[in-house]
Write an enzyme that holds these catalytic residues in place. Structure first.
Site, PDB file in Angstrom:
ATOM      1  CE  LYS A  12      26.807  78.956  28.113  1.00 26.38           C
ATOM      2  NZ  LYS A  12      27.642  78.069  27.371  1.00 26.38           N
ATOM      3  CB  ALA A  98      38.517  81.287  29.564  1.00 28.42           C
ATOM      4  CB  ALA A  99      35.232  77.348  32.026  1.00 26.11           C
ATOM      5  N   GLY A 100      33.470  77.982  29.098  1.00 26.58           N
ATOM      6  CA  GLY A 100      32.247  77.561  28.413  1.00 26.58           C
ATOM      7  C   GLY A 100      31.009  77.660  29.284  1.00 26.58           C
ATOM      8  CG  MET A 101      30.677  76.674  32.816  1.00 29.64           C
ATOM      9  SD  MET A 101      30.887  76.138  34.508  1.00 29.64           S
ATOM     10  CE  MET A 101      29.221  76.276  35.158  1.00 29.64           C
ATOM     11  N   GLY A 103      30.466  82.842  32.189  1.00 24.54           N
ATOM     12  CA  GLY A 103      30.660  83.609  33.426  1.00 24.54           C
ATOM     13  C   GLY A 103      30.672  85.113  33.191  1.00 24.54           C
ATOM     14  N   GLY A 104      31.434  85.557  32.233  1.00 24.11           N
ATOM     15  CA  GLY A 104      31.533  86.995  31.955  1.00 24.11           C
ATOM     16  C   GLY A 104      30.198  87.574  31.503  1.00 24.11           C
ATOM     17  CB  SER A 105      27.618  86.319  29.129  1.00 23.59           C
ATOM     18  OG  SER A 105      28.529  86.157  28.079  1.00 23.59           O
ATOM     19  CB  SER A 106      26.432  85.123  34.105  1.00 31.07           C
ATOM     20  OG  SER A 106      25.431  85.045  35.067  1.00 31.07           O
ATOM     21  CG  ASP A 138      26.284  83.079  25.324  1.00 26.40           C
ATOM     22  OD1 ASP A 138      25.513  82.804  24.382  1.00 26.40           O
ATOM     23  OD2 ASP A 138      27.293  82.406  25.616  1.00 26.40           O
TER      24      ASP A 138
END
Ligand code: ATP
Length: 303
Positions: A12, A98-101, A103-106, A138
């Site tokens: 996201k 660790a980029a603000g996207m 990724g881990g939550s998705s 998230d």
């Protein structure tokens, strides 16, 4: 029971991110406009007879134990439903880490969806979202996907109409930004009114389906911390605008920057400049993608 599932976990960006205040308990109250984009991680869930959760990933530096969010997601459902079989989770990362996207939550959201399906647990999306918040603020949004307003500490979600389609250029510089550092340096309760982005203006732009209005109002209060610390974020934003983006912003707590383009040709040229040309030194990972659209939104997590 289904023996093998292939899932896509989408990243996201934030079209808007405001922090209203820091609560006494240390949590920050936010108002964020979340938007799924077409960059995804691939996750394979493979049933095994022997009990246990086994995680395999293409990135050597990610944990494969209970510290990986995919492990946490599988364990949460398998413990609750006392599943004694096992599962192997193959995680292929493409979303910058660790980029603000998110990724881990998705990834966690996709695994909740997949385990529910594999073992036919019969949970609804809402029930998956209720469980997801225990893994991360998230995760419920990542179960829901699409365009949404996220409030509270990120767990209060309101679906918004899909944003008009366009090209989205995503660039992540070769720096790591700690979310904790950014929030600790924000001093949320001392922000001036003009430092808060116009979240309602973005929502209004979405309701009017006016991409220009949305792009003009893009705003992320966390840039006040990160750009001071890492000027390369501002440099990337400036380049994207120079190359024809109608708006550009840092996503989440950074350092990923995105640009919105209405001309496919300008977007392609900008991608090439950022990837191979004059601006190639600014970003380590560059992607050209789209907003994840309405048609796909109705299909759920698995594509
Ligand atoms: P957010 O936008 O929610 O702040 P992010 O993009 O900053 O997320 P992630 O990529 O989701 O951050 O994860 C950051 C950290 O979480 C990494 O340092 C990593 O060690 C750990 N982590 C655990 N599971 C995963 C996973 N499945 N994918 C990526 N990182 C993971």
């Amino acid at each position: 029971m289904i023996k093998h599932l292939r899932l896509k976990a989408y990243g996201k960006i934030n079209l808007g991110l405001d922090v209203l205040r820091r609560r006494e308990d240390g949590y920050h109250e936010v108002r964020m406009i979340m938007q799924t984009v077409g960059i995804f991680d691939r996750i394979d869930l493979i049933w095994k007879e022997a009990p246990g959760i086994q995680v395999e990933t293409n990135l050597y530096y990610l944990p494969t134990n209970e510290n990986n969010l995919v492990y946490k997601a599988a364990k949460l459902l398998m413990d609750e439903f006392r599943i004694t079989d096992g599962v192997t989770i193959r995680l292929n990362k493409f979303i910058p880490v660790a980029a603000g996207m998110a990724g881990g939550s998705s990834d966690a959201a996709a695994v909740l969806f997949g385990i529910n399906k594999m073992f036919q647990l019969g949970l609804t999306a809402e029930q998956l979202m209720e469980r997801g918040v225990k893994i991360g603020a998230d995760v419920p949004y990542c179960v829901m996907r699409g365009t949404a307003l996220s409030e509270g500490i990120g767990e209060i979600l309101t679906a918004l109409p899909p944003v008009p389609q366009c090209q989205v250029l995503i660039a992540k510089p070769a720096i790591s930004v700690s979310t904790k550092f950014v929030y600790e340096h924000l001093h949320a309760n001392e922000l001036r009114p003009d430092q808060h982005p116009d979240i309602d203006g973005i929502i209004d732009g979405i309701r009017r389906q006016d991409l220009r209005q949305i792009s003009a109002k893009l705003g992320n209060v966390l840039e006040t911390v990160t750009i001071r610390e890492y000027p390369v974020i501002q440099e990337i934003k400036d380049r994207m605008l120079e190359y024809g983006a109608i708006g550009s912003l840092m996503s989440g707590s950074g350092p990923t920057v995105f640009g919105i383009f209405t001309s496919p040709k300008a977007a392609q040229d900008a991608y090439e400049e950022m990837r191979f040309g004059d601006a190639a030194h600014l970003a380590k990972q560059v992607y050209l993608t789209n907003f994840y659209n309405q048609k796909e939104q109705t299909k759920g997590v698995q594509m």
